[in-house]
Design a protein around this motif. Structure first.
Motif, PDB file in Angstrom:
ATOM      1  N   PRO A 240      28.115  52.625  45.105  1.00 52.32           N
ATOM      2  CA  PRO A 240      27.329  53.295  46.150  1.00 52.32           C
ATOM      3  C   PRO A 240      27.216  52.420  47.404  1.00 52.32           C
ATOM      4  N   LYS A 241      27.707  52.941  48.499  1.00 58.48           N
ATOM      5  CA  LYS A 241      27.737  52.192  49.769  1.00 58.48           C
ATOM      6  C   LYS A 241      26.330  52.110  50.376  1.00 58.48           C
ATOM      7  N   GLY A 242      26.055  50.957  50.966  1.00 60.43           N
ATOM      8  CA  GLY A 242      24.817  50.791  51.722  1.00 60.43           C
ATOM      9  C   GLY A 242      23.570  50.689  50.864  1.00 60.43           C
ATOM     10  N   MET A 243      23.726  50.467  49.581  1.00 59.68           N
ATOM     11  CA  MET A 243      22.563  50.315  48.700  1.00 59.68           C
ATOM     12  C   MET A 243      22.433  48.827  48.333  1.00 59.68           C
ATOM     13  N   PRO A 244      21.230  48.405  47.922  1.00 61.82           N
ATOM     14  CA  PRO A 244      21.110  47.002  47.493  1.00 61.82           C
ATOM     15  C   PRO A 244      22.092  46.691  46.358  1.00 61.82           C
ATOM     16  N   SER A 245      22.419  47.736  45.570  1.00 62.33           N
ATOM     17  CA  SER A 245      23.327  47.512  44.434  1.00 62.33           C
ATOM     18  C   SER A 245      24.752  47.941  44.764  1.00 62.33           C
ATOM     19  N   SER A 246      25.159  47.777  46.050  1.00 59.22           N
ATOM     20  CA  SER A 246      26.450  48.348  46.467  1.00 59.22           C
ATOM     21  C   SER A 246      27.660  47.695  45.799  1.00 59.22           C
ATOM     22  N   THR A 247      27.462  46.527  45.155  1.00 60.08           N
ATOM     23  CA  THR A 247      28.605  45.906  44.471  1.00 60.08           C
ATOM     24  C   THR A 247      28.641  46.333  43.009  1.00 60.08           C
TER      25      THR A 247
END
Ligand SMILES: Cc1cc2nc3c(=O)[nH]c(=O)nc-3n(C[C@H](O)[C@H](O)[C@H](O)COP(=O)(O)OP(=O)(O)OC[C@H]3O[C@@H](n4cnc5c(N)ncnc54)[C@H](O)[C@@H]3O)c2cc1C
Length: 576
Positions: A240-247
């Protein structure tokens, strides 16, 4: 005329063998299979036994023939096709399969295997086991994927938005009239073992797009191994792009067509780029696809996608690989042993040669222990309400130590069983093929060549051997404070005799004493080699224990008796 004299009117016929093989009812005529069902289904046995007899009348004949026909040598190349455009230049990416596979899929999905109103955990499991006697057949992969999808979505049922809930109701409960088909797309071109390296991106987009959807997640990027690509829905991993968990990898459910678009053949903003030509499971379309903004619904917390996919979806598929190959092995061992009793060489049945006697006994023992092991592992899964804890961290939240350990054993058993059964199956089928001599290689003489090809795929699906061996080793490191290797191994083999258990426990503890399998030194290489060998020995001991617990008087089916019985049956049916 003496027996050795020439005779140009060769009267040789396989008809007696065919009478036995083709009349054999997978469940009704197999006391071993029945004994397994009886032991494990317990109070439900009578009802399940009735259902199994009815289903076996289809699986043993109609389903078997449909599966064979679809994989016929002449059909194999054309059983799965993709038509990219219609006559009017619309991109449709229509998957075309042969009639036989479509019929088989329709009839098997109509059993509502995941519908709680139609099946209990045990009736589901034994029906799956029965259906797998026909190998994958282009249907059992979608069944396994749908199973994983339902269980993943169910886990978060109370948090699903209305659209996702409808998806769950369609695949699980048959809402809308038919049970919909699920798939799972995780693997990308750069690697399938290493899921965290996924690159497909999920973007939350507020703006309305051409499809009329706004404020939703959309997927972009390529997935490289998409089996059951004809499915209605797929569980797909993406970052998910642009989320704190994006990686981190998240899990989404993606409709193949947005509501109302299936009839119009407008796919949900993705293209099916190519179908793969495969060694096995050729009736099953496996594709490379590109997402160009497909609408997707998250399932579970975004940052927990990897744990949920591996812990729930892939674990269920791993159970399927093992139960599927164990079931197919039973059929293979049976048909090969019956042929050895029918076929003669040098004036005697080939089954009477001591070399063959050993091979027949081994073949049947290996198939039966695989089946008994599959039932025993699955009984643990059912014991925990068919619920798998997604990761070790969640497992460690369980205070009751006995329960925590037992759940951990189940987690490891799922991987161990997958590795060992998937490794044994191709060898077992190859040996069974050898019983038929040259006929064993003939595509139209028997189903084994198809089953052999399918079994090679099972080795690679859902986590190759090395990846799972590494995972088990890593898990043992992570739990060593509360579950030492020695205790784990003894608990796993509870009930087996000391002479079997002690050396396995000692070797298992020695291997787990090394903290990592990732160093490239002499000691690690030796430990890796030993772990490969021991994993097989350990799980075989588990399977043997499961077989011993069944307490079944193992006597192999007698060809002459079956021939008499089936001829009588044919006669009676002819009279009616
Ligand atoms: C017919 C078919 C259908 C498939 N359908 C699907 C599908 O529907 N959905 C889906 O998501 N995937 C699907 N797959 C993909 C399958 O899950 C992957 O092939 C598998 O996960 C392995 O990934 P890979 O092919 O990229 O191999 P790689 O990850 O490149 O692995 C190559 C080799 O490296 C070894 N290796 C990797 N990591 C380690 C390690 N840590 N230690 C030691 N050795 C290691 C592996 O054991 C393997 O031998 C399908 C595969 C096949 C063959």
């Amino acid at each position: 005329m003496s027996e050795s004299e020439g005779n140009r009117e060769n009267p040789y016929t396989f008809d007696d063998y065919l009478t036995v093989r083709d009349n054999f009812n997978y469940y009704r005529d197999d006391p071993f299979f029945q004994a397994l069902v009886k032991k494990y289904a317990r109070d439900e046995y009578e009802q399940i036994d009735r259902d199994m007899r009815a289903l076996s009348d289809y699986a043993s004949y109609r389903f078997r023939d449909l599966a064979n026909e679809a994989n016929d040598l002449e059909n194999r190349i054309k059983v799965t096709r993709v038509k990219h455009y219609d006559a009017h230049d619309h991109r449709i990416d229509r998957i075309e399969r042969c009639n036989e596979t479509e019929t088989l899929e329709r009839e098997i999905f109509s059993l509502g295997l995941f519908d709680p109103m139609r099946n209990t955990p045990w009736s589901r499991f034994v029906k799956l086991f029965l259906l797998y006697q026909n190998s994958e057949a282009g249907v059992m992969c979608p069944i396994a994927c749908t199973h994983g999808m339902v269980w993943l979505m169910q886990q978060f049922e109370d948090k699903l938005d209305p659209l996702s809930r409808t998806i769950l109701e369609e695949v699980r409960d048959g809402k809308g009239g038919t049970y919909k088909v699920g798939a799972q797309f995780v693997t990308e071109i750069q690697g399938g073992s290493d899921v965290p390296s996924n690159l497909v991106e999920a973007v939350f987009e507020e703006k309305e797009k051409e499809d009329g959807y706004s404020h939703c997640w959309r997927l972009y990027g390529q997935k490289f191994f998409c089996s059951a690509v004809h499915a209605d829905y797929a569980v797909v991993t993406a970052k998910p792009k642009g989320m704190p968990s994006s990686t981190k990898v998240a899990a989404f459910v993606v409709p193949s067509w947005l509501p109302g678009n299936k009839k119009k053949e407008i796919r949900n903003s993705y293209t099916i780029d190519r179908l793969k030509p495969k060694l096995g499971t050729s009736e099953l379309p496996t594709a490379e696809i590109t997402y160009n903004g497909a609408v997707a619904y998250p399932v579970g917390p975004l940052e927990k996608g990897l744990a949920n996919i591996v812990g729930i979806v892939l674990s269920i598929s791993r159970l399927h690989v093992a139960l599927g190959m164990a079931s197919a092995s039973l059929r293979v061992a049976r048909e090969a042993s019956l042929y050895a009793q029918f076929r003669t060489a040098f004036g005697v049945p080939v089954s009477s040669f001591p070399l063959m006697i050993n091979q027949i006994n081994d073949l049947n023992h290996h198939a039966m222990r695989a089946a008994a092991g599959a039932f025993k592992v699955y009984s643990e899964y059912i014991h925990f309400g068919e619920e798998l804890i997604a990761g070790i961290r969640d497992l460690q939240k369980i205070d009751d130590m006995e329960e925590r350990k037992r759940r951990f054993r189940l987690r490891e058993l799922v991987m161990l069983q997958k590795i060992v059964v998937a490794d044994d199956a191709p060898a077992l089928i190859r040996r069974a093929i050898s019983f038929f001599g040259g006929h064993g290689i003939m595509e139209d003489f028997l189903s084994f060549p198809r089953m052999q090809r399918d079994s090679m795929i099972m080795e690679l699906w859902e986590g190759p051997r090395n990846v799972l061996l590494t995972q088990i080793h890593r898990d043992m490191q992570r739990v060593k404070d509360w579950y030492p290797a020695e205790d784990f191994c003894s608990d796993l083999l509870q009930g087996a005799d000391t002479d079997t258990v002690e050396p396995l426990v000692a070797e298992f503890s020695r291997i787990m004493a090394l903290d990592s399998l990732l160093k490239n030194d002499e000691h690690t290489l030796e430990i890796c080699r030993s772990w490969e060998t021991l994993s097989g020995e350990l799980f075989h001991a588990y399977q043997d224990q499961a077989l011993a617990e069944l307490d079944f008087d193992i006597s192999l089916p007698k060809f002459s008796k079956l021939l008499r019985d089936f001829k009588k049956r044919e006669k009676e049916e002819g009279i009616q």
